[in-house]
Design an enzyme around this catalytic site. Structure first.
Site, PDB file in Angstrom:
ATOM      1  N   SER A  72       0.832  -1.212   0.000  1.00 30.38           N
ATOM      2  CA  SER A  72       0.000   0.000   0.000  1.00 30.38           C
ATOM      3  C   SER A  72       0.863   1.257   0.000  1.00 30.38           C
ATOM      4  CB  SER A  72      -0.943   0.002   1.209  1.00 30.38           C
ATOM      5  OG  SER A  72      -1.910  -1.024   1.086  1.00 30.38           O
ATOM      6  N   GLN A 179       0.642  -9.482  -5.903  1.00 31.05           N
ATOM      7  CA  GLN A 179       0.198 -10.877  -5.918  1.00 31.05           C
ATOM      8  C   GLN A 179       1.010 -11.749  -6.867  1.00 31.05           C
ATOM      9  OE1 GLN A 179      -2.028 -12.376  -3.974  1.00 31.05           O
ATOM     10  NE2 GLN A 179      -2.633 -10.509  -2.879  1.00 31.05           N
ATOM     11  N   ALA A 200       6.822  -8.293   0.801  1.00 28.42           N
ATOM     12  CA  ALA A 200       7.437  -9.570   1.179  1.00 28.42           C
ATOM     13  C   ALA A 200       6.440 -10.611   1.662  1.00 28.42           C
ATOM     14  CB  ALA A 200       8.494  -9.327   2.266  1.00 28.42           C
ATOM     15  N   CYS A 325      -8.363  -6.671   2.739  1.00 25.46           N
ATOM     16  CA  CYS A 325      -8.589  -5.294   3.182  1.00 25.46           C
ATOM     17  C   CYS A 325     -10.064  -4.963   3.318  1.00 25.46           C
ATOM     18  CB  CYS A 325      -7.938  -4.321   2.208  1.00 25.46           C
ATOM     19  SG  CYS A 325      -6.159  -4.575   2.046  1.00 25.46           S
TER      20      CYS A 325
END
Length: 390
Positions: A72, A179, A200, A325
């Site tokens: 983000s 992703q 990560a 999210c």
């Protein structure tokens, strides 16, 4: 009770060898990497090594890698940083309707600041047409931002073709590859990528650590002020252990990607075939071919996704009904609505994402438990009962 974790698109388990290495760093090589003494020099060397490891994973140079705290932050840094740096050239940005909220919400903020955003549609599989990207370009376009692979339905976008369109028109191209990294090959040169985001914890590294790739020569205005760390773009004392973990995860992914992808694809396809065979009135969401090897997403008619997750949890299965999210939201997934699903079907989505820790026995357990849970929930569904009566 068996515990089966099938929410790896949300986060993954850290590899044990990475956790061990990070623990040693936090207790032995804990110096501030900006210092001039030995313990700090050791910490700085860990950063240098990780920068090389991340660069090698995506065919970049170490100087083009900037460490962040995650996806983000990376997405926001690139969109806002490019908008500030190139606002004198233009005020138009192209993205898609199925991006992660880190992109969509940042674009909304830019719209409030006077930028024009084009949100491209997708087809029924969640795929973007490169021709639509080209049609949307104007003389004011400064950036195209299209995700490499969708976090909910697993569709892999035609990134190389989109990048070629951007390059043809002299427009910068960013991809949110959160992703995709560690699961499918990503080559920033061959794919015509100018800017890229990764994190990560999506491929067995630690949470709170990520990186952005910025092709040499591209200017990104800084959003945070402080010291000169990360060439001044991301000031603040570096998270040495976390960055080391990111580097080790990147190296592991580069060395084992092909074999892991082959095994996960078999498990993924076994899961898709089993659910399609054992449960009536289900729909696979996402592209059936151009798909992440670890992603399964079904819409299951006549049930609510949240109720399904609670019942799965009772038998030890962790899954998702959409992106992590928004899993607490009662609204249907914007991705499922974008591919044309009606609200009542979009509400019944189930995302199952696997990792190299997932076993055949885990998939068998899911296929044993899921049909009965769906049958129980449908028995309580007024829609399903009225269908049977009708």
């Amino acid at each position: 009770m068996r515990e089966v974790y099938l929410d790896n698109a949300a986060t993954t388990k850290v590899l044990p060898e990475i956790a061990t290495a990070m623990a040693k760093t936090m207790t032995e090589n804990y110096g501030n990497p900006s210092g001039v003494y030995e313990i700090s020099r050791r910490a700085h060397e860990l950063l240098d090594t990780a920068r090389v490891q991340v660069a090698e994973l995506i065919n970049a140079t170490p100087e083009e890698i900037t460490f962040t705290c995650g996806g983000s932050e990376g997405d926001t840094t690139i969109l806002l940083g490019i908008a500030k740096a190139y606002k004198n050239k233009g005020n138009h940005i192209i993205t898609s309707s199925i991006e992660h909220h880190a992109i969509l919400h940042t674009c909304e903020e830019l719209e409030r600041e006077g930028f024009k955003i084009t949100y491209l549609p997708v087809d029924e599989f969640g795929k973007i047409n490169p021709a639509d990207v080209e049609k949307a370009i104007t003389p004011q376009t400064i950036l195209i931002s299209i995700m490499f692979a969708n976090n909910e339905i697993g569709t892999i976008e035609p990134i190389r073709a989109i990048g070629a369109v951007a390059k043809k028109h002299g427009v910068l191209f960013h991809t949110d590859a959160v992703q995709a990294i560690g699961h499918v090959p990503v080559d920033v040169k061959a794919d015509n990528i100018d800017l890229l985001t990764l994190t990560a914890h999506k491929f067995h590294g630690p949470k709170g650590t990520g990186a952005i790739y910025i092709r040499k020569g591209i200017k990104v205005e800084k959003l945070v002020f402080g010291g000169g760390q990360e060439r001044g773009l991301r000031p603040g004392t570096e998270n040495t252990a976390g960055i080391q973990g990111l580097g080790l995860a990147a190296e592991h992914a580069r060395l084992h990607m092909a074999e892991n992808a082959a095994r996960l694809t078999k498990l993924r396809d076994k899961m898709i075939a089993g659910i399609s065979e054992k449960i009536p009135e289900v729909k696979l969401n996402g592209d059936p071919v151009d798909r992440l090897p670890n992603n399964v997403n079904f819409s299951i008619k006549y049930i609510e996704g949240e109720g399904l997750l609670l019942h799965l949890d009772l038998v030890g299965i962790a899954a998702s009904s959409g992106s992590a999210c928004t899993s607490g939201s009662l609204d249907p997934s914007h991705v499922l609505l974008a591919i044309g699903l009606p609200h009542e079907i979009a509400h019944g989505s189930l995302r199952l994402t696997i990792s190299e820790f997932t076993t055949d026995e885990d998939v068998d357990y899911l296929l044993e438990k899921l049909p009965g849970i769906v049958e129980t929930l449908r028995a309580m569904s007024p829609l399903y009962n009225s269908k049977k009566v009708g």
